[in-house]
Write a protein that holds these residues in place. Sequence first.
Motif, short mmCIF file in Angstrom:
data_model
loop_
_atom_site.label_atom_id
_atom_site.label_comp_id
_atom_site.label_asym_id
_atom_site.label_seq_id
_atom_site.Cartn_x
_atom_site.Cartn_y
_atom_site.Cartn_z
N PHE A 218 0.89 -1.21 -0.14
CA PHE A 218 0.03 -0.24 0.07
C PHE A 218 0.79 1.43 0.08
N ALA A 219 1.93 1.24 0.76
CA ALA A 219 2.81 2.34 0.89
C ALA A 219 3.52 2.76 -0.34
N ARG A 220 3.89 1.56 -1.05
CA ARG A 220 4.68 1.61 -2.27
C ARG A 220 3.68 2.07 -3.17
N GLU A 221 2.31 1.87 -3.70
CA GLU A 221 1.56 2.42 -4.22
C GLU A 221 1.50 4.14 -4.11
N ILE A 222 1.28 4.36 -2.87
CA ILE A 222 1.20 5.72 -2.50
C ILE A 222 2.21 6.48 -2.98
#
Length: 282
Positions: A218-222
Amino acid sequence: MILVFGQSGQVARELGRLIPDATFLDRAACDLSVPTDCIDAILYNRPRAVINAAAYTAVDKAESEEELATVINGHAPAAMARTCDELRIPLVHISTDYVFDGSGTDPRSPDAATAPANAYGRSKLVGEEGIRASGCAHAIMRTSWVFSSHGNNFVKTMLRLSDTRDMLNVVSDQIGGPTPARDIAYAAMAMAEALMVDPTRTGTYHFSGAPDVSWADFAREIFRQAGRNVTINDIPTSNFPTPAKRPLNSRMDCDSLRNFTLRRPDWKAALTTVLEELDVIE
């Protein structure tokens, strides 16, 4: 008129955009730590439906304030439900995947056995049980990993941390569906409207974003969407201890949403909108 408990939270803010003519009650207007205030508010406003978007959400703090959390998350919604039953109006209540123990890897169905692993989950389960016991027409909507451009959430935390750091450790063994607050608000309104017409749709429903993902991904996509060069190091939950135990498995079976002609929202598309609202991307 629809009566909404909550005003400044993520879902309540989105409900304000969606149904601005609803009546919204903040803590000053109705203190959920005094459940009789909820009864009085419903009897005074005489709405067509009630949406409870207010809660005690400080998960870690609830470990030392479980009694207060149980009043707000448990006894207050039960009081709302009993009053809704008296007036023969529906209640939509927002709950959480934390009512489960987080074991296994399969998505949990709405009728799966509950076993909260922390005080917050236990307090929310008390609310669910009180609503069901009331006999009122209701939709209990369990959701997870809520995010928006408002309030405190994972998206805003990641962006804030990336202002000063180019490498972050993020838990990778907790899996769930990030859920846009705007879509939760839309689903809550749709459920309320449907229950006003057909109270037999009463029940417990799961509503989470798709696809399921780890916090680390999720953080990577953010950061991918925000155009920020931040390296994410995957770490296990055991390396990030918190007062309240977090579920490793927050996957939820959302198939029953068909009863309301709803489906799981695309959290990646919603993330783009949130980042635009935050002026992170154009």
